[in-house]
Motif scaffolding. Sequence first.
Motif, PDB file in Angstrom:
ATOM      1  N   MET A 174       0.847  -1.178   0.000  1.00 44.94           N
ATOM      2  CA  MET A 174       0.000   0.000   0.000  1.00 44.94           C
ATOM      3  C   MET A 174       0.889   1.236   0.000  1.00 44.94           C
ATOM      4  SD  MET A 174      -3.006   0.670   2.737  1.00 44.94           S
ATOM      5  CE  MET A 174      -4.234   1.849   2.425  1.00 44.94           C
ATOM      6  N   ALA A 175       0.550   2.194  -0.792  1.00 35.97           N
ATOM      7  CA  ALA A 175       1.347   3.417  -0.896  1.00 35.97           C
ATOM      8  C   ALA A 175       1.399   4.171   0.426  1.00 35.97           C
ATOM      9  CB  ALA A 175       0.780   4.317  -1.982  1.00 35.97           C
ATOM     10  N   ALA A 176       0.371   4.001   1.248  1.00 41.80           N
ATOM     11  CA  ALA A 176       0.341   4.681   2.548  1.00 41.80           C
ATOM     12  C   ALA A 176       1.481   4.206   3.439  1.00 41.80           C
ATOM     13  CB  ALA A 176      -0.998   4.444   3.227  1.00 41.80           C
ATOM     14  N   ASP A 177       1.873   2.949   3.298  1.00 36.23           N
ATOM     15  CA  ASP A 177       3.008   2.433   4.082  1.00 36.23           C
ATOM     16  C   ASP A 177       4.302   3.153   3.713  1.00 36.23           C
ATOM     17  OD1 ASP A 177       1.617   0.388   5.564  1.00 36.23           O
ATOM     18  OD2 ASP A 177       1.518  -0.748   3.696  1.00 36.23           O
ATOM     19  N   ILE A 178       4.478   3.398   2.450  1.00 29.06           N
ATOM     20  CA  ILE A 178       5.681   4.101   1.985  1.00 29.06           C
ATOM     21  C   ILE A 178       5.668   5.543   2.486  1.00 29.06           C
ATOM     22  CG2 ILE A 178       6.911   4.925  -0.065  1.00 29.06           C
ATOM     23  CD1 ILE A 178       5.788   2.377  -1.473  1.00 29.06           C
ATOM     24  N   LEU A 179       4.515   6.177   2.383  1.00 31.07           N
ATOM     25  CA  LEU A 179       4.415   7.554   2.879  1.00 31.07           C
ATOM     26  C   LEU A 179       4.632   7.615   4.385  1.00 31.07           C
ATOM     27  CD1 LEU A 179       1.436   8.827   0.734  1.00 31.07           C
ATOM     28  CD2 LEU A 179       3.828   9.554   0.588  1.00 31.07           C
ATOM     29  N   LEU A 216      -8.634  -1.916   7.965  1.00 22.73           N
ATOM     30  CA  LEU A 216      -7.724  -2.456   8.975  1.00 22.73           C
ATOM     31  C   LEU A 216      -6.337  -1.831   8.844  1.00 22.73           C
ATOM     32  CD1 LEU A 216      -7.148  -4.501  11.244  1.00 22.73           C
ATOM     33  CD2 LEU A 216      -6.522  -6.123   9.453  1.00 22.73           C
ATOM     34  N   ARG A 217      -5.819  -1.775   7.625  1.00 29.12           N
ATOM     35  CA  ARG A 217      -4.488  -1.198   7.416  1.00 29.12           C
ATOM     36  C   ARG A 217      -4.493   0.293   7.735  1.00 29.12           C
ATOM     37  NH1 ARG A 217      -0.044  -2.407   8.697  1.00 29.12           N
ATOM     38  NH2 ARG A 217       1.575  -1.247   7.698  1.00 29.12           N
ATOM     39  N   GLY A 218      -5.564   0.969   7.387  1.00 24.56           N
ATOM     40  CA  GLY A 218      -5.677   2.388   7.693  1.00 24.56           C
ATOM     41  C   GLY A 218      -5.656   2.645   9.185  1.00 24.56           C
ATOM     42  N   LYS A 219      -6.366   1.841   9.955  1.00 24.56           N
ATOM     43  CA  LYS A 219      -6.372   1.997  11.412  1.00 24.56           C
ATOM     44  C   LYS A 219      -4.980   1.779  11.991  1.00 24.56           C
ATOM     45  CE  LYS A 219     -11.153   0.627  12.151  1.00 24.56           C
ATOM     46  NZ  LYS A 219     -12.042  -0.416  12.709  1.00 24.56           N
TER      47      LYS A 219
END
Length: 56
Positions: free
Chosen positions: A1-6, A37-40
């Motif tokens: 997920m790109a959010a993990d990189i950010l 779940l990943r967002g939380k």
Amino acid sequence: MAADILYCLTDRYDWIAAELENQIVFMMRDGTAAIQLRGKKIINSLHTKSKKPEFL
């Protein structure tokens, strides 16, 4: 997920943390269970990271 990189870049660029949280909350509105779940997890990590004192 790109959010993990950010999330990894929040140490280098402070402004990313606030915008990342906003974008994750937006994606979680209609997202699948996996996105929610990943967002939380990422949001909790952002909040935990911001509460740690800096010793520099």
